[in-house]
Design a protein around this motif. Structure first.
Motif, PDB file in Angstrom:
ATOM      1  N   LYS A 295       0.833  -1.212   0.000  1.00  0.00           N
ATOM      2  CA  LYS A 295       0.000   0.000   0.000  1.00  0.00           C
ATOM      3  C   LYS A 295       0.864   1.258   0.000  1.00  0.00           C
ATOM      4  O   LYS A 295       0.549   2.244  -0.680  1.00  0.00           O
ATOM      5  CB  LYS A 295      -0.942   0.003   1.198  1.00  0.00           C
ATOM      6  CG  LYS A 295      -1.997   1.114   1.121  1.00  0.00           C
ATOM      7  CD  LYS A 295      -3.008   1.010   2.236  1.00  0.00           C
ATOM      8  CE  LYS A 295      -4.140   2.019   2.035  1.00  0.00           C
ATOM      9  NZ  LYS A 295      -3.668   3.397   1.827  1.00  0.00           N
TER      10      LYS A 295
ATOM     11  N   HIS B 176       2.019   1.743  -3.524  1.00  0.00           N
ATOM     12  CA  HIS B 176       0.923   2.222  -4.360  1.00  0.00           C
ATOM     13  C   HIS B 176       0.593   3.686  -4.065  1.00  0.00           C
ATOM     14  O   HIS B 176       0.228   4.443  -4.977  1.00  0.00           O
ATOM     15  CB  HIS B 176      -0.322   1.358  -4.136  1.00  0.00           C
ATOM     16  CG  HIS B 176      -0.197  -0.016  -4.708  1.00  0.00           C
ATOM     17  ND1 HIS B 176      -1.287  -0.839  -4.906  1.00  0.00           N
ATOM     18  CD2 HIS B 176       0.863  -0.734  -5.130  1.00  0.00           C
ATOM     19  CE1 HIS B 176      -0.901  -1.990  -5.412  1.00  0.00           C
ATOM     20  NE2 HIS B 176       0.411  -1.955  -5.545  1.00  0.00           N
ATOM     21  N   ASP B 177       0.739   4.083  -2.808  1.00  0.00           N
ATOM     22  CA  ASP B 177       0.432   5.460  -2.418  1.00  0.00           C
ATOM     23  C   ASP B 177       1.588   6.421  -2.673  1.00  0.00           C
ATOM     24  O   ASP B 177       1.445   7.644  -2.485  1.00  0.00           O
ATOM     25  CB  ASP B 177       0.047   5.517  -0.936  1.00  0.00           C
ATOM     26  CG  ASP B 177      -1.292   4.838  -0.648  1.00  0.00           C
ATOM     27  OD1 ASP B 177      -2.040   4.570  -1.611  1.00  0.00           O
ATOM     28  OD2 ASP B 177      -1.569   4.551   0.539  1.00  0.00           O
TER      29      ASP B 177
ATOM     30  N   TRP C 278       7.787  -3.969  -8.662  1.00  0.00           N
ATOM     31  CA  TRP C 278       6.481  -3.510  -8.186  1.00  0.00           C
ATOM     32  C   TRP C 278       6.008  -4.446  -7.087  1.00  0.00           C
ATOM     33  O   TRP C 278       6.620  -5.503  -6.836  1.00  0.00           O
ATOM     34  CB  TRP C 278       5.479  -3.455  -9.336  1.00  0.00           C
ATOM     35  CG  TRP C 278       4.179  -2.740  -9.020  1.00  0.00           C
ATOM     36  CD1 TRP C 278       2.932  -3.288  -8.955  1.00  0.00           C
ATOM     37  CD2 TRP C 278       4.024  -1.340  -8.732  1.00  0.00           C
ATOM     38  NE1 TRP C 278       2.001  -2.318  -8.639  1.00  0.00           N
ATOM     39  CE2 TRP C 278       2.648  -1.110  -8.496  1.00  0.00           C
ATOM     40  CE3 TRP C 278       4.908  -0.270  -8.645  1.00  0.00           C
ATOM     41  CZ2 TRP C 278       2.125   0.137  -8.178  1.00  0.00           C
ATOM     42  CZ3 TRP C 278       4.394   0.986  -8.328  1.00  0.00           C
ATOM     43  CH2 TRP C 278       3.025   1.178  -8.105  1.00  0.00           C
TER      44      TRP C 278
ATOM     45  N   GLU D 167       2.185  -6.116  -5.410  1.00  0.00           N
ATOM     46  CA  GLU D 167       0.740  -6.284  -5.504  1.00  0.00           C
ATOM     47  C   GLU D 167       0.265  -7.115  -4.327  1.00  0.00           C
ATOM     48  O   GLU D 167       1.063  -7.683  -3.577  1.00  0.00           O
ATOM     49  CB  GLU D 167       0.329  -6.949  -6.821  1.00  0.00           C
ATOM     50  CG  GLU D 167       0.043  -5.987  -7.956  1.00  0.00           C
ATOM     51  CD  GLU D 167      -1.121  -5.043  -7.652  1.00  0.00           C
ATOM     52  OE1 GLU D 167      -1.872  -5.296  -6.673  1.00  0.00           O
ATOM     53  OE2 GLU D 167      -1.268  -4.055  -8.367  1.00  0.00           O
TER      54      GLU D 167
END
Length: 422
Positions: free
Chosen positions: A291, A294-295, A333, A335
């Motif tokens: 998170k 992603h943020d 990345w 997920e």
């Protein structure tokens, strides 16, 4: 406990180094920096590492100790506290690759083949070898399951008492697999983060001064054991680094140490210089590291874990910021997958590779699928996915999804009526 360099005289390790401010300390039972309270890791003598050769490693034992010249402990076999884990299968995942659209080779590094059926045997063997050298006489940990299994088993083989601490709501299989080794198992009515906090407090008491908590007071040594996964993958690929790796994250330490292993191999010339991308996988019920990525922030906000992937349920991940750094630096990345996606991931991996993973492996497989579908991961680049534990430990996860496909009476007539004979 012993706190001098004398117990590490045969080791390439030279000190403990703060990952935050860079302050150095002697090799001892210390996990936090006295200057900035940052986490410590092992620092090495570059010249000692540079003397290690492929031939030296290949002539070593068929376990993690073939890499002892690259580790802080274990050069002398008589000093080891170990189940001799490692050299687990690197499985060609052609079926999975075909289903997900890979044109390059996809591999599964299957660490469920270790003695207690998870990658934790690697870190525990290194941590407890250090603990023995430092004079500890009891072994312990805070655990979400797999680590407790491993510490209890190592202690049993070494003839040393153990006391492990777990959340009371762990999967029954993991509790049984810990208790069977005969040590003390303390079930705490709280989350893993609360268990870990209690263990940190216990290390400061007189009653536990002789106890090595593998992921607390000897954590710098414990973390180094994860590097052997990176070393093995490179060696099993013919001394080269894969273009992409997908790694499950709880504390985030495994991801950072595989990345560190690759960097060390390049630096000392054991593999050709190359680039690689690191991808992280979390459960949607406990995704603070993903998170944050992603943020677009650097700070990890702790969460209260939920969901079936209990082995990854660390809501306040100690190495989260360093996992972010590894992923960002390499261009990878992160997920996350929800419970239904995790179950589907377990079944997908089993159906296409014959590898039955615990819930963490379902997370990683589900995330691999998402990364390909989103274009974040390149299916034309060689990729290794890490399975860190055995599905037999988390049978309940898919128990409601699978079972007999037919039910017949013991007769040809019944078999024919069920469609088994055309």
């Amino acid at each position: 406990m012993t706190s001098t360099l004398s117990v590490f005289t045969d080791s390439p390790a030279r000190n403990l180094v703060c990952r935050g401010c860079g302050a150095t300390f002697p090799l001892a039972a210390q996990h936090a920096c006295y200057e900035c309270f940052g986490p410590l890791e092992v620092g090495y003598d570059p010249a000692a590492l540079a003397r290690v050769t492929r031939e030296q490693i290949e002539a070593g034992p068929q376990n993690i100790w073939r890499y002892a010249p690259l580790l802080p402990v274990g050069v002398d076999p008589d000093t080891r506290v170990s189940l001799d884990p490692g050299l687990t299968p690197l499985v060609k995942a052609d079926g999975l690759g075909k289903e997900l659209g890979f044109t390059a080779q996809l591999w599964v590094k299957d660490d469920s083949a270790n003695p207690t059926h998870s990658f934790k045997d690697r870190v525990v063997s290194v941590a407890l070898t250090a603990a023995k050298a430092l004079g500890f006489t009891r072994y312990s940990c805070a655990s979400t399951g797999n680590l407790a299994n491993s510490v209890a088993a190592h202690a049993a083989r070494a003839g040393v008492p153990s006391t492990v601490f777990i959340p009371a709501d762990l999967e029954p299989g993991k509790i049984i697999m810990t208790a069977v080794y005969g040590g003390e198992v303390v079930a705490i009515e709280g989350s893993y983060d609360e268990v870990n906090r209690l263990c940190s407090e216990l290390t400061e008491t007189d009653e536990f001064e002789d106890t090595a908590f593998v992921n607390v007071n000897v954590r710098p040594f414990y973390a180094e054991g994860s590097k052997t996964l990176g070393y093995e993958v490179a060696e099993q690929l013919g001394w080269r680094i894969p273009a992409q790796v997908v790694i499950p994250m709880a504390s985030g330490e495994l991801l950072t140490k595989v990345d560190k292993a690759f960097a060390e191999l390049v630096e000392i010339g054991l593999v050709p210089a190359t680039e690689w991308k690191v991808f992280g996988a979390q459960s949607a019920g406990c995704n603070p590291i993903a998170k944050a990525l992603h943020d677009g922030v650097d700070e990890i906000t702790p969460v209260k874990p939920t969901g079936i992937a209990k082995s990854l349920n660390i809501g306040d991940p100690a190495a989260g910021v360093y996992a972010l750094e590894s992923v960002r630096r390499t261009g990878g990345w992160m997920e996350y997958a929800d419970d239904d996606e995790i179950r589907a991931g377990i079944q997908l991996l089993a159906r296409t590779t014959g590898v039955y993973a615990e819930t963490a492996g379902g997370v990683t497989t589900a995330v691999l699928k998402k990364l390909v579908e989103s274009g974040k991961l390149d299916p034309s680049a060689e990729t290794v996915v890490f399975n860190t534990g055995d599905g037999l430990k988390t049978l309940d996860a898919v128990a409601g999804n699978v079972g007999p496909t037919h039910r017949v009476k013991p007769s040809l007539k019944s078999a024919r009526e069920a469609g088994l004979l055309g």
